[in-house]
Scaffold this motif. Structure first.
Motif, PDB file in Angstrom:
ATOM      1  N   TYR A 441       0.847  -1.184   0.000  1.00 49.71           N
ATOM      2  CA  TYR A 441       0.000   0.000   0.000  1.00 49.71           C
ATOM      3  C   TYR A 441       0.887   1.240   0.000  1.00 49.71           C
ATOM      4  CZ  TYR A 441       1.043  -1.051   4.907  1.00 49.71           C
ATOM      5  OH  TYR A 441       1.676  -1.396   6.076  1.00 49.71           O
ATOM      6  N   ARG A 442       0.274   2.408  -0.136  1.00 48.47           N
ATOM      7  CA  ARG A 442       1.051   3.652  -0.123  1.00 48.47           C
ATOM      8  C   ARG A 442       1.479   3.948   1.304  1.00 48.47           C
ATOM      9  NH1 ARG A 442       0.177   9.386  -0.192  1.00 48.47           N
ATOM     10  NH2 ARG A 442      -2.046   9.083   0.198  1.00 48.47           N
ATOM     11  N   ALA A 443       2.784   3.970   1.525  1.00 44.37           N
ATOM     12  CA  ALA A 443       3.312   4.129   2.874  1.00 44.37           C
ATOM     13  C   ALA A 443       3.490   5.597   3.221  1.00 44.37           C
ATOM     14  CB  ALA A 443       4.645   3.401   2.999  1.00 44.37           C
ATOM     15  N   LYS A 444       3.473   5.856   4.504  1.00 49.35           N
ATOM     16  CA  LYS A 444       3.765   7.191   5.011  1.00 49.35           C
ATOM     17  C   LYS A 444       5.186   7.571   4.636  1.00 49.35           C
ATOM     18  CE  LYS A 444       4.327   9.697   9.391  1.00 49.35           C
ATOM     19  NZ  LYS A 444       4.266   9.604  10.870  1.00 49.35           N
ATOM     20  N   LEU A 445       5.400   8.832   4.260  1.00 50.41           N
ATOM     21  CA  LEU A 445       6.717   9.292   3.864  1.00 50.41           C
ATOM     22  C   LEU A 445       7.616   9.432   5.094  1.00 50.41           C
ATOM     23  CD1 LEU A 445       8.787  10.377   1.891  1.00 50.41           C
ATOM     24  CD2 LEU A 445       7.712  12.642   2.069  1.00 50.41           C
ATOM     25  N   LEU A 446       8.707   8.690   5.108  1.00 50.28           N
ATOM     26  CA  LEU A 446       9.705   8.768   6.170  1.00 50.28           C
ATOM     27  C   LEU A 446      10.907   9.532   5.627  1.00 50.28           C
ATOM     28  CD1 LEU A 446       9.527   5.063   7.388  1.00 50.28           C
ATOM     29  CD2 LEU A 446       8.188   7.011   8.197  1.00 50.28           C
ATOM     30  N   ARG A 458      13.941  12.012  -4.223  1.00 51.92           N
ATOM     31  CA  ARG A 458      12.587  12.478  -3.906  1.00 51.92           C
ATOM     32  C   ARG A 458      12.225  12.251  -2.443  1.00 51.92           C
ATOM     33  NH1 ARG A 458       9.245   9.908  -9.053  1.00 51.92           N
ATOM     34  NH2 ARG A 458      10.463  10.901 -10.679  1.00 51.92           N
ATOM     35  N   ARG A 459      13.215  12.157  -1.572  1.00 49.55           N
ATOM     36  CA  ARG A 459      12.875  11.877  -0.187  1.00 49.55           C
ATOM     37  C   ARG A 459      13.187  13.051   0.728  1.00 49.55           C
ATOM     38  NH1 ARG A 459      11.279   7.543   2.513  1.00 49.55           N
ATOM     39  NH2 ARG A 459      11.618   6.219   0.695  1.00 49.55           N
ATOM     40  N   LEU A 546       9.401  -0.704   0.473  1.00 46.36           N
ATOM     41  CA  LEU A 546      10.207  -0.913  -0.729  1.00 46.36           C
ATOM     42  C   LEU A 546       9.588  -0.211  -1.934  1.00 46.36           C
ATOM     43  CD1 LEU A 546      11.194  -4.678  -0.404  1.00 46.36           C
ATOM     44  CD2 LEU A 546      12.692  -2.710  -0.155  1.00 46.36           C
ATOM     45  N   LEU A 547       8.274  -0.277  -2.057  1.00 48.82           N
ATOM     46  CA  LEU A 547       7.593   0.412  -3.148  1.00 48.82           C
ATOM     47  C   LEU A 547       7.829   1.916  -3.043  1.00 48.82           C
ATOM     48  CD1 LEU A 547       5.694   0.412  -5.576  1.00 48.82           C
ATOM     49  CD2 LEU A 547       3.772   0.450  -3.989  1.00 48.82           C
ATOM     50  N   ASP A 548       7.775   2.447  -1.821  1.00 50.38           N
ATOM     51  CA  ASP A 548       8.030   3.865  -1.618  1.00 50.38           C
ATOM     52  C   ASP A 548       9.466   4.210  -2.002  1.00 50.38           C
ATOM     53  OD1 ASP A 548       7.140   6.504  -0.412  1.00 50.38           O
ATOM     54  OD2 ASP A 548       8.872   6.067   0.865  1.00 50.38           O
ATOM     55  N   ASP A 554      15.553   5.579  -4.122  1.00 47.39           N
ATOM     56  CA  ASP A 554      16.484   5.339  -3.028  1.00 47.39           C
ATOM     57  C   ASP A 554      17.277   4.054  -3.267  1.00 47.39           C
ATOM     58  OD1 ASP A 554      15.724   7.533  -1.363  1.00 47.39           O
ATOM     59  OD2 ASP A 554      13.924   6.431  -0.785  1.00 47.39           O
ATOM     60  N   LYS A 555      18.400   3.928  -2.552  1.00 50.73           N
ATOM     61  CA  LYS A 555      19.053   2.643  -2.403  1.00 50.73           C
ATOM     62  C   LYS A 555      18.417   1.941  -1.216  1.00 50.73           C
ATOM     63  CE  LYS A 555      23.436   1.993  -2.795  1.00 50.73           C
ATOM     64  NZ  LYS A 555      24.909   2.059  -2.606  1.00 50.73           N
ATOM     65  N   VAL A 556      18.362   0.630  -1.256  1.00 45.07           N
ATOM     66  CA  VAL A 556      17.766  -0.130  -0.162  1.00 45.07           C
ATOM     67  C   VAL A 556      18.685  -1.281   0.214  1.00 45.07           C
ATOM     68  CG1 VAL A 556      15.380   0.433  -0.751  1.00 45.07           C
ATOM     69  CG2 VAL A 556      16.454  -1.583  -1.766  1.00 45.07           C
ATOM     70  N   GLY A 557      18.619  -1.654   1.479  1.00 46.04           N
ATOM     71  CA  GLY A 557      19.315  -2.829   1.983  1.00 46.04           C
ATOM     72  C   GLY A 557      18.388  -3.563   2.925  1.00 46.04           C
ATOM     73  N   LEU A 558      18.648  -4.840   3.150  1.00 41.83           N
ATOM     74  CA  LEU A 558      17.761  -5.656   3.973  1.00 41.83           C
ATOM     75  C   LEU A 558      18.590  -6.502   4.936  1.00 41.83           C
ATOM     76  CD1 LEU A 558      14.857  -6.642   4.559  1.00 41.83           C
ATOM     77  CD2 LEU A 558      15.181  -8.372   2.787  1.00 41.83           C
TER      78      LEU A 558
END
Length: 700
Positions: A441-446, A458-459, A546-548, A554-558
């Motif tokens: 779903y559309r997540a809150k912007l952090l 865009r963050r 992740l969708l956000d 962004d770059k992402v890591g898990l």
């Protein structure tokens, strides 16, 4: 070089230099060769996007294409490469009939991903402006690439403000500059070719749709073919001149064939029956808009001309659809591109006989640049390409891994009235299951706090190369701040004479926009998270994050932790779809090593800070706050959290506790981290709207 600025001469390939690998010498990339040739035959097809792992000759083939393209006639002295008789609206025009005509090789201009905006679109000629007081335009790379190929290596890493410029040029065929006192518009009819490694991130949908064709390339698996690739590469490195001479006859034959196909394109007939076939295929794959139909039609015509035919056949439509539709079919953000060739065959039907092999030039065994791949008969190794239908069916079924996880969870009776074990007993083996995720779903912007200096995104707020003007500086790079430059010159002015602007007065604009961040997800996958089927909600929340991140570049890591330790499941990357696949396969169960998870996150952030000091990180810890692995587990977790806070790491704790009687452990963890505490139910942006509506209703 005859036109363009001297700064761009090393980015423009007019003739094939001796260190360029011949196009006709590349083996094992028939689909890519066909796509590039079709674009060369008919530039209106719209360019090529090449996706593939590193080391698959993507750049080698693109750079080699320029050497086999037909030469062009240009107006002598025109900096924009206008064709004779086609100089309307040219800044160097109007061109007289006696201006003279030059012959030049087709241009291949390379656009570096770190290029500045003024180098791409052109800008004020500072030397003439400051030295002679004249307002003059200095052409950029779009002017150099007019009527040629604009090549972007690693196009998925291109900054968003440059992507916007390419979108405008590709859509309008012109480049318009309105900046720094310059008002210029010139032709920019470019063929856009880009290469990318999907592991480093995906492409913006708007730019993706601007590529006419797309090709997936991979290293060949057949040992004999791999050996031939290495053999040719070693021969080229040992003696480039001799290797190029060895393939000169093949290169010349390819040049003649492309030139002949170009001359036949206008005479190729596209019947109503074939046009209906194209519309049926595009509708069957549920592509958005009509650009897919137009590109497929143009590619089919080009393929017919390349094959020596005077009318489009089903084979031409099939070859065109395989290249024009994979990146346009409707799919979810984390679905990999591809085309179900079984469905393509069903839509095309089998009501037209295949062309006579004896009259089909692509059947020549000595020619490896034909439609072997276009008609779906396989690559250079003679094997058919695998279909993605099985993968699509698995996605439609929700994934067999997720289904097995659900069946395994029923034994715990988490939501069916029984009590589910929250942790494995000490010393007992950890059991693992896999749960499916709900739809994101559309997540809150952090956002990270403060002002950063990272790459445009865009963050979070940052000083970037695009955005609103907030000040000026005497730095040597960046867009010119004219008012500040004039003020600097006026501040040392003496008397009432003419204002003189010296190089030392030059001021650059300071712009504030948005940056991309590193979003490091630290996910609790222990047995306590699996109770009451909470893991489905957790995976849904992480997929939403992740969708956000995908939408904000962004770059992402898990990082995941369960059992006795933690694991960096996915090192920081720009490819969020890989993170989504790793998350879907993530097993849960066992004890909760919270301290180990935070420690792994700390080590990962420390390494990434050394690699990219300007990219700020945002640590998102998804947990219920429990810590049950090892002695003093909670105390150790609190100590590591305090270290993260002391290091200035921006953090958010997504609280997944859902028991009737809450322990509040995640809230305490947020205090130690100095992080925002966010219950998982409030992660969705819609939850904020719903809460506001409920509050308004109560007030009424």
């Amino acid at each position: 070089m005859r036109d363009g600025s001297n700064d761009s001469k090393n980015l423009v390939r007019q003739d094939s230099p001796p260190d360029t690998f011949p196009f006709s010498a590349v083996v094992g990339s028939d689909d890519l060769a066909l796509a590039l040739v079709l674009t060369a035959v008919s530039p209106d097809v719209g360019g090529v996007l090449v996706r593939g792992e590193k080391g698959t000759a993507k750049s080698t083939m693109v750079r080699g294409l320029a050497a086999v393209l037909p030469h062009q006639q240009v107006v002598a002295g025109c900096r924009f490469g206008c064709a004779p008789g086609d100089g309307a609206g040219c800044p160097d025009g109007p061109h007289a009939d006696d201006s003279g005509i030059d012959q030049r090789a087709a241009r291949l201009v390379e656009l570096p991903i770190g290029a500045t905006e003024d180098r791409v679109v052109g800008s004020l000629d500072l030397e003439r402006a400051l030295g002679r007081g004249e307002t003059a335009y200095q052409p950029g790379l779009l002017a150099a690439a007019n009527r040629g190929i604009l090549y972007v290596d690693e196009v998925n890493l291109l900054h968003d403000h440059l992507v916007d410029l390419l979108l405008d040029a590709a859509a309008m065929g012109r480049n318009t500059v309105e900046r720094d006192g310059v008002s210029v518009s010139h032709a920019a009819r470019i063929v856009l070719v880009g290469t990318m490694n999907p592991e480093e991130g995906e492409l913006r949908p708007q730019l993706l749709d601007r590529f006419g064709l797309t090709v997936e390339v991979a290293a060949p698996r057949e040992p004999a073919l791999r050996a031939e690739v290495v053999r040719r590469r070693l021969a080229f490195d040992g003696d480039p001149a001799a290797f190029v001479a060895r393939f000169e006859d093949d290169q010349e034959a390819l040049r003649r064939r492309i030139a002949d196909a170009r001359s036949r394109v206008a005479a190729v007939t596209l019947t109503d029956a074939m046009l209906t076939k194209i519309a049926t295929v595009c509708a069957g794959f549920e592509v958005d808009g009509l650009r897919a139909d137009i590109v497929t039609a143009r590619a089919a015509v080009a393929h017919a001309a390349w094959s020596g035919r005077t009318s489009v056949t089903v084979a031409d439509v099939r070859a065109a659809a395989r290249l024009a539709l994979p990146h346009r079919r409707r799919r979810n953000p984390f679905d990999s591109p591809g085309l179900d060739e079984d469905l393509l065959d069903q839509l095309l039907g089998d009501d037209e006989p295949e062309p006579d092999p004896e009259h089909d030039p692509d059947r020549d065994p000595g020619d490896d640049k034909g439609e072997d791949k276009g008609d779906g008969e396989g690559g250079a190794d003679g094997e058919a390409q695998p279909s993605t239908s099985d993968e699509q069916l698995q996605r439609a079924d929700g994934g067999d891994l997720g289904d097995r996880g659900d069946r395994g969870d029923r034994g715990d009776r988490g939501d069916d009235g029984g009590s589910a074990p929250t942790e494995a007993p000490a010393g007992a083996p950890a059991t693992a299951g896999v749960s499916a995720a709900d739809d994101p779903y559309r997540a809150k912007l952090l956002r990270a706090k403060g002002i950063g200096h990272g790459d445009p995104g865009r963050r979070s707020a940052a000083l970037t190369s695009t955005g609103r003007r907030v000040g000026s500086t005497s730095a040597r790079t960046g867009p010119v701040h004219l008012p500040a430059t004039i003020r600097a010159a006026a501040s040392r002015r003496q008397g009432a004479g003419r204002l003189r602007v010296l190089p030392g007065d030059l001021r650059r604009a300071v712009l504030q926009g948005r940056e991309s961040n590193l979003v490091l997800l630290c996910v609790d996958a222990s047995g306590s998270m699996a109770a009451r089927k909470r893991m489905e909600a957790v995976k849904s929340a992480v997929l939403s994050l992740l969708l956000d991140a995908y939408q904000r570049r962004d770059k992402v890591g898990l990082v995941t932790f369960r059992g006795a330790g933690a694991e960096l499941t996915l090192p920081p990357t720009g490819s969020v779809d890989i993170a989504a696949r790793r998350l879907r396969d993530l097993a849960h169960g066992g004890r909760t090593p919270l301290a180990e998870g935070l420690e792994t996150a700390y080590d990962t952030l420390r390494v990434e800070r050394l690699r990219d000091p300007n990219r700020r990180a945002l640590l998102v810890v998804v947990t219920d706050g429990r810590a049950t692995s090892g002695p003093d587990a909670l105390a150790r977790a609190a100590r590591i959290a305090s270290v993260l806070r002391h290091e200035g790491v921006e953090s958010v704790v997504v609280d997944c506790e859902s028991a009737r009687f809450r322990l509040g452990l995640a809230a305490r963890l947020a205090e130690h981290l100095g992080a925002e505490h966010l219950p998982v139910g409030e992660l969705a942006a819609s939850a904020i709207v719903d809460a506001a509506r409920a509050s308004t209703g109560r007030a009424a």
